[in-house]
Design an enzyme around this catalytic site. Structure first.
Site, PDB file in Angstrom:
ATOM      1  N   GLU A 159      -3.372   7.530  -3.998  1.00 23.40           N
ATOM      2  CA  GLU A 159      -3.178   6.176  -3.477  1.00 23.40           C
ATOM      3  C   GLU A 159      -2.810   5.198  -4.576  1.00 23.40           C
ATOM      4  O   GLU A 159      -3.368   5.267  -5.672  1.00 23.40           O
ATOM      5  CB  GLU A 159      -4.501   5.690  -2.848  1.00 23.40           C
ATOM      6  CG  GLU A 159      -4.471   5.559  -1.357  1.00 23.40           C
ATOM      7  CD  GLU A 159      -5.807   5.064  -0.798  1.00 23.40           C
ATOM      8  OE1 GLU A 159      -5.914   4.969   0.409  1.00 23.40           O
ATOM      9  OE2 GLU A 159      -6.737   4.747  -1.578  1.00 23.40           O
ATOM     10  N   TYR A 202       0.852  -1.197   0.000  1.00 24.04           N
ATOM     11  CA  TYR A 202       0.000   0.000   0.000  1.00 24.04           C
ATOM     12  C   TYR A 202       0.884   1.241   0.000  1.00 24.04           C
ATOM     13  O   TYR A 202       1.861   1.324   0.750  1.00 24.04           O
ATOM     14  CB  TYR A 202      -0.900   0.031   1.245  1.00 24.04           C
ATOM     15  CG  TYR A 202      -1.634   1.349   1.392  1.00 24.04           C
ATOM     16  CD1 TYR A 202      -2.921   1.502   0.876  1.00 24.04           C
ATOM     17  CD2 TYR A 202      -1.039   2.452   2.020  1.00 24.04           C
ATOM     18  CE1 TYR A 202      -3.594   2.717   0.974  1.00 24.04           C
ATOM     19  CE2 TYR A 202      -1.700   3.662   2.121  1.00 24.04           C
ATOM     20  CZ  TYR A 202      -2.976   3.790   1.599  1.00 24.04           C
ATOM     21  OH  TYR A 202      -3.632   4.991   1.691  1.00 24.04           O
TER      22      TYR A 202
END
Ligand code: GDP
Ligand code: MN
Length: 363
Positions: free
Chosen positions: A183, A95
């Site tokens: 992201e 992530y």
């Protein structure tokens, strides 16, 4: 404003962040070179879990699954486009995200070895698997800072240079695009050793619109469509006003002269030509509508913009009848545009409403 995955990835690519080969479509495709992943382009997270991500091995299967997605709603959002990409042989999902931390008033860079799942969930269950770095927005983010971040977490050292390079580039995207959230989840390590962004989220700061051309993004148009308040009703006379009070009063007058409103449509303050045209076209989606009464008390709104919007709508829908009353800012310019285009214009709202009711009577 939120960007779609394919839009975010195009930007990532232009900054040198690796993404997988693919293209966006809302129809047929001609060939696939390898197994593909087909991804619904909707602005909600967790598409995977909601059936918005499908896989296919043949062209036939791909065509079928594209259709399936285009007929679907993901968490209430209609799928209008899909992204077809090479299916990556995923070995590991990480992530990477950057947000503005409101409390610290700084960009916060987050990296986790637990990718592909909600970062909030990781923060709750395995906080030790997340590294955080608060960036001083006045300073330059240098690649060594990204490498230092990664040294604090458990990832193979041979992956560090490539991942750090992506963090460095993603910070550039965040800063230069005036991001409020960016992201890559998952940031993928493939079986064959590639490191790429398999997903992309980019939310940009609306207040920075003067520094960018955000109008090229899909959401920009869609938003403008929602710049008015619309309620459909049963009659045949469309009613447009600016401000809820004036719009309600306009409906009452239509009724007083024996007409039946087809809607309540408030264009609000400052609507430009485009919003006015879109508002009219929204009303015309209702096939019962024979004519439209427009009642504007212009303050921030400009009468010439409203008039231009009506003219543009008429070009596309020449049969629609209009009756207009407008007063205030740029009234003279607006009136001239209406007269040039033979659009009935009245000084009082009573006269304008009455006129329209009469015009649509014989319909
Ligand atoms: P999201 O659910 O909206 O976040 O959509 P993502 O693009 O992040 O995809 C969700 C999940 O689908 C990923 O975490 C992966 O596990 C899986 N996935 C997405 N793309 C690929 C791919 O190219 N190959 C493989 N094997 N899995 C993928
Ligand atoms: Mn994702």
């Amino acid at each position: 404003m939120k960007l779609h995955e394919y839009e975010a990835k195009n930007i990532f690519k232009s900054y040198g962040i690796p993404i997988s080969e693919g293209y966006v479509t809302s129809g047929e495709i001609k060939e696939i070179k390898k197994p593909v992943v087909i991804k619904a382009q909707v602005l909600v997270g967790g598409r995977g879990k909601s059936g918005g991500i499908l896989f296919a091995n043949t062209l036939e299967e791909t065509t079928e699954k594209i259709k399936e997605l285009l007929n679907k709603e993901i968490k209430g959002e209609k799928v209008e486009k899909v992204l077809v990409e090479e299916k990556l042989p995923i070995k590991k999902e990480y992530y990477l995200g950057i947000v503005i931390d409101r409390k610290e008033k700084k960009p916060l860079i987050l990296f986790s070895t637990e990718g592909g799942v909600d970062i909030e969930e990781v923060a709750q269950k395995n906080p030790e698997k997340i590294v955080k770095y608060y960036m001083d927005p006045q300073k330059e983010f240098l690649p060594y800072l990204a490498r230092n971040m990664l040294k604090k977490i458990n990832i193979p050292s041979k992956e560090i240079p490539k991942v750090a390079d992506i963090i460095y580039k993603l910070y550039k995207v965040f800063k230069e695009m005036d991001g409020i959230l960016v992201e890559i989840n998952p940031l993928v390590i493939t079986e064959d050793g590639r490191v790429l962004a398999a997903d992309g989220v980019l939310n940009v700061d609306d207040d920075a619109h003067h520094r960018h051309d955000y109008s090229k993004f899909e959401e920009f148009d869609r938003r403008n469509n929602f710049e008015f308040a619309y309620v459909k009703l049963n009659g045949n006379i469309g009613v447009i006003g600016n401000g809820a009070g004036l719009t309600l009063a306009s409906m009452d007058i239509v009724k007083e002269y024996g007409g039946d409103p087809a809607c309540f449509l408030d264009i609000g303050g400052g609507a430009d030509e485009r919003v006015v045209r879109k508002a009219i076209e929204k009303i015309l989606e209702n096939k019962n509508v024979d004519g439209i009464f427009i009642n504007i008390l212009a303050g921030i709104t400009r009468c010439d913009e409203v008039a231009k919007g009506i003219v543009e709508a008429l070009k596309r829908h020449p049969k629609v009848k209009f009756s207009v009353r407008m007063m205030g800012t740029n009234e003279k310019e607006g009136r001239e545009i209406l007269i040039e285009n033979n659009i009935p214009f009245e000084k009082s709202m009573e006269d304008a409403a009455k006129k329209l009711v009469e015009m649509v009577k014989d319909y």
